[in-house]
Structure formats: structure tokens, C-alpha cells
Scaffold this motif. Structure first.
Motif, PDB file in Angstrom:
ATOM      1  N   THR A 130      10.115 -51.461 -25.760  1.00 42.18           N
ATOM      2  CA  THR A 130      10.704 -50.951 -24.521  1.00 42.18           C
ATOM      3  C   THR A 130      10.679 -49.425 -24.507  1.00 42.18           C
ATOM      4  N   TYR A 134       6.473 -50.467 -22.565  1.00 36.42           N
ATOM      5  CA  TYR A 134       5.911 -51.783 -22.248  1.00 36.42           C
ATOM      6  C   TYR A 134       6.829 -52.532 -21.278  1.00 36.42           C
ATOM      7  N   ASP A 135       6.224 -53.385 -20.462  1.00 35.37           N
ATOM      8  CA  ASP A 135       6.964 -54.147 -19.461  1.00 35.37           C
ATOM      9  C   ASP A 135       8.033 -55.002 -20.154  1.00 35.37           C
ATOM     10  N   GLU A 136       9.310 -54.762 -19.815  1.00 38.01           N
ATOM     11  CA  GLU A 136      10.396 -55.426 -20.539  1.00 38.01           C
ATOM     12  C   GLU A 136      10.366 -56.936 -20.354  1.00 38.01           C
ATOM     13  N   SER A 137      10.030 -57.402 -19.145  1.00 34.33           N
ATOM     14  CA  SER A 137       9.989 -58.850 -18.919  1.00 34.33           C
ATOM     15  C   SER A 137       8.937 -59.513 -19.795  1.00 34.33           C
ATOM     16  N   LEU A 138       7.800 -58.863 -19.946  1.00 37.25           N
ATOM     17  CA  LEU A 138       6.748 -59.443 -20.772  1.00 37.25           C
ATOM     18  C   LEU A 138       7.113 -59.369 -22.251  1.00 37.25           C
ATOM     19  N   TRP A 195      -3.562 -60.813 -18.885  1.00 36.08           N
ATOM     20  CA  TRP A 195      -2.523 -60.135 -18.111  1.00 36.08           C
ATOM     21  C   TRP A 195      -2.736 -58.621 -18.143  1.00 36.08           C
ATOM     22  N   SER A 196      -3.099 -58.099 -19.283  1.00 37.00           N
ATOM     23  CA  SER A 196      -3.313 -56.646 -19.406  1.00 37.00           C
ATOM     24  C   SER A 196      -4.524 -56.192 -18.609  1.00 37.00           C
ATOM     25  N   HIS A 199      -3.319 -56.108 -15.031  1.00 36.94           N
ATOM     26  CA  HIS A 199      -2.270 -55.118 -14.730  1.00 36.94           C
ATOM     27  C   HIS A 199      -2.391 -53.921 -15.679  1.00 36.94           C
ATOM     28  N   ARG A 202       0.504 -51.369 -16.041  1.00 34.70           N
ATOM     29  CA  ARG A 202       1.787 -51.745 -16.630  1.00 34.70           C
ATOM     30  C   ARG A 202       1.729 -51.806 -18.158  1.00 34.70           C
TER      31      ARG A 202
END
Length: 431
Positions: A130, A134-138, A195-196, A199, A202
Motif C-alpha cells: 500500500t 499498489y491498488d489496495e483492493s487488489l 489485470w496489470s 490497467h 494502477r
């Protein structure tokens, strides 16, 4: 049969819904079944069965592996793992997110517990990833999903429970869990890469390159963990040690590792030992209740009648597995994984055997489905662990973990289409 099923199922719901301990619920259900639907003396059957189920040699491995996990949970293992893995992840799409997946896979191979894997890795990677943007949800999703590998990759506590409950070889179950575990790690890593790519905005940019010599220097931090994995799993596969003996080897190696790292003091030793005692006695109590329930159901004839009824429906093995998958996921929404296994074994086993489904394969299938339940509300243990760490709403954590739920569902489909993923290694070990 229908009246008996309705009564027993209703009583079970009342007991569990009322907050009665799972072990007491199983014992109460078995007592009710014997006293109301048979003429068998309940007291003598309960006493002899509980005693008989409590001194199984295979169960000796259970507290040992739990103790090993408790020791490593309190060591610097997660820190060393992150330091050793992170330099090699910078150039892979998804970058340091892969440390959650690979790190959980490695820690699962020495802990045997999903919750311990989630808590240990989460304490290290959640704040670090975090902080790096990096995206916290992921980050939360990868932790929730990857930590379930603690149930599958040996030494898995739940595989020991399944082996004892179904009288299957624990060593063969351990070997059967290796390739499916690697398959799930690959699916998770592939999802992160895709995913990367979709996005790129992100994912933080790669950090400055590190010389190969420095990478290798950091990688040395992984050697103690790899030695522990080889010592435990290698001794089982080569036949040098039974699972129980390998568990003792694992405890000794983990004590040495913790001592070398400077973490092993009197308080840590006491806390690890007491944590292992509490968890082991809880599981042993549940297993005793499940063993009595299994015998009670056998006296009532309910499992064989149910299996015969299912047989008259002419369900194909595929349809049976689909129905069981839905049932196990629903049960997992309200019970922990071990309770699901011990609660359903006595009822499901005759059906599975009647459908000619290999029990080693079925054990791995069941564990993967139970893994899925670890990240489904309201009783997803990994969700509770992450909620305590992040303070976020449990539904938002479950939503973050949803892609990994479907990836595990894909894993179930793959081992169904290609059962050799599960059965090849145990057969090779036997040969």
C-alpha cells in the motif's frame, strides 16, 4: 428416511444457529439419531467410539504441524521471504503483487493453515505494498485468495483431518495437493499479469534495476524456508519418514530456524506451544464428535439409504459433483472448513464411492471447494483476518476476493477435466 432427515437437519440448524460448539452439535446429533431411530445403547457406543477415535497414530501429525506453523508464525520468516522474493518480481507484469501469491504459496508449505498464512503475510505485505502505491483492493484480494493455499499445499491440516475421517493415506493426500496448489498459484499469477496489462495506470512503475549479484544476495534469505520445505515434503515423498515423523522433523527444524534468527525466547516458545495446544484440542474434539456421528449415522442406515436414493436418480458423476459443489459452498458460508469436512463425510462418502470417484481425488476437490468458502461471507475466516488488519467492511473485502473465488472454481473444473493433475504424483510415489 425423509422424516429422519428433516428432524436431524432441523436439530443441526438449531444447534449451530444457537451458537453451540460444533463438536457438541455433532455429539448431540449422533445421540439423537441413535436414541430416537435405533435400539442401540447410546452410552457404550459413544464412549468406545470417542476413545477409539482419539488415539489414532495418524492424528499425531496434527499437533506437530500446527506447532510448526505457530513457531514460524512468530518468526521473521515473512520478512525474509518478502526480501528474497521482491527483487525478482519487479519486471513481471503485476510486479510486487506476485509476492503475495508466491509468498503465500511458500508459507503454506510450512504452516498448513489458511488463517496463519493470511495473517503472517498480511502483516508484512499489506502496509508495504500500500505504501508503494499498489491498488489496495487488489492487494487485499490477492492476500485473501492466495492465503487459502494453506489448506491445500502440504502439510495441510485439513487434509490430515480428511485422511483420518475417510481412512485414506495422509502421505498420498499430501502428494496429491502439490500440483493443484501449483496450478492455483499459476492461475492467480496469470490473472495478476492480465489485470496489470489492462490497467497499467494502477500499477506503480518498476523500481530501479538491481544487479544480479545483489539479487542473489537477497535470495539467500529464502534458503531456510526452502530447506524446511524440502526436509518435510521430501522426507515424505522419498519414503524416509511417515507424515507423523516428518511433522516431528518440521518442528525441530522450525525451532532451530527460529533460534538462529534470534526469535526463540521463553515467551515465544510458550506462546507457540499454547497456541498449538488450543488449536489441536479444538480439532481433536470436533473429530471425536464427527467420528461418533459417523457411527450413529451408520446404525440409522441414513447414509446408505441416501446413497441408494441418489443412485435411483441416475446422476452422472459430473452432475453429482456439481450438486456437491453447490452444497459445500453453501455450507462453507456458515461453517469453517474442518467442520464442513467432518460434518459431511459420513453422508457423502457412500455416494462418492458409489459413483466410482477416487477418494484421493475427491479429498483434493473438497479442499479446493472449502478454500472457496474461506473467502465467502458471512463466515469466511480469511475475510475476518483481513477485516481486523484493514478495518474495511467485510463485504468490500469479499468483493475484492471475488476474482480469486472464480479462479478456484476454474481450478475445480480443470482437475475434473484432467484428474491426473491430482492423481499422478501419488501414483508415482507408490510406484
Amino acid at each position: 428416511m425423509l422424516l429422519m432427515m428433516i428432524v436431524l437437519f432441523g436439530v443441526l440448524l438449531v444447534l449451530l444457529g444457537g451458537g453451540v460448539w460444533v463438536a457438541f452439535s455433532l455429539l448431540g446429533l449422533g445421540w439423537l439419531g441413535l436414541s430416537q431411530f435405533t435400539s442401540v445403547p447410546v452410552g457404550s457406543v459413544m464412549g468406545s467410539n470417542i476413545w477409539g477415535s482419539s488415539y489414532s497414530w495418524e492424528l499425531t501429525a496434527l499437533p506437530m504441524f500446527i506447532w510448526m506453523g505457530e513457531i514460524l508464525f512468530r518468526s521473521r520468516l515473512a520478512d525474509d521471504m518478502f526480501t528474497g522474493l521482491s527483487p525478482w518480481m519487479q519486471r513481471i507484469p503485476g510486479r510486487l503483487l506476485h509476492t503475495n501469491v508466491v509468498g503465500c504459496g511458500l508459507f503454506a508449505a510450512v504452516s498448513g493453515s489458511s488463517a496463519a498464512t493470511c495473517a503472517t503475510m498480511g502483516k508484512m505485505t499489506l502496509p508495504e505494498l500500500t505504501r508503494r502505491g499498489y491498488d489496495e483492493s487488489l492487494v487485499i484480494g490477492t492476500l485473501a485468495g492466495s492465503a487459502t493455499l494453506g489448506l491445500l499445499i502440504p502439510p495441510s491440516i485439513i487434509l490430515i483431518v480428511f485422511g483420518v475421517a475417510t481412512d485414506q493415506s495422509i502421505a498420498r493426500l499430501f502428494m496429491a495437493g502439490i500440483f493443484p496448489g501449483l496450478m492455483l498459484i499459476s492461475l492467480f499469477a496469470l490473472y495478476l499479469m492480465i489485470w496489470s496489462w489492462r490497467h497499467p495506470d494502477r500499477v506503480p512503475p518498476a523500481e530501479s534495476g538491481m544487479p544480479l549479484r545483489e539479487k542473489l544476495h537477497h535470495t539467500r534469505r529464502l534458503i531456510p524456508m526452502l530447506a524446511l520445505i524440502v526436509g518435510v515434503i521430501g522426507s515424505i515423498y522419498t519414503g524416509l519418514a511417515s507424515p507423523t515423523e516428518a511433522a516431528a522433523v518440521g518442528v525441530v527444524l522450525s525451532l532451530v530456524l527460529a533460534r538462529v534468527q534470534g526469535n526463540m525466547g521463553v515467551s515465544m516458545f510458550r506462546d507457540a506451544l499454547m497456541g498449538a495446544v488450543r488449536t489441536s484440542t479444538m480439532i481433536a474434539f470436533i473429530l471425536a464428535g464427527a467420528s461418533f456421528l459417523t457411527v450413529a449415522m451408520g446404525f440409522t442406515g441414513l447414509p446408505s439409504d441416501l446413497a441408494a436414493w441418489i443412485g435411483t436418480m441416475n446422476l452422472s458423476p459430473w452432475m453429482l459433483l456439481a450438486a456437491l459443489t453447490v452444497l459445500f459452498i453453501l455450507l462453507g458460508c456458515f461453517l469453517d472448513g474442518i467442520s464442513v469436512v467432518v460434518l459431511t463425510t459420513s453422508i457423502m462418502l457412500p455416494m462418492v464411492e458409489a459413483a466410482n470417484i477416487d477418494l484421493i481425488w475427491f479429498g483434493i476437490y473438497l479442499v479446493i471447494v472449502v478454500e472457496m468458502s474461506q473467502i465467502t461471507p458471512p463466515v469466511g475466516f480469511n475475510l475476518f483476518v483481513l477485516q481486523g488488519m484493514t478495518g474495511r467492511n467485510i463485504l468490500s473485502i469479499a468483493w475484492a476476493a471475488m476474482p480469486f473465488f472464480f479462479l478456484m472454481m476454474l481450478g475445480v473444473v480443470l482437475i475434473s477435466l484432467f484428474p491426473g493433475i491430482v492423481t499422478w504424483l501419488p501414483q508415482a510415489m507408490s510406484n
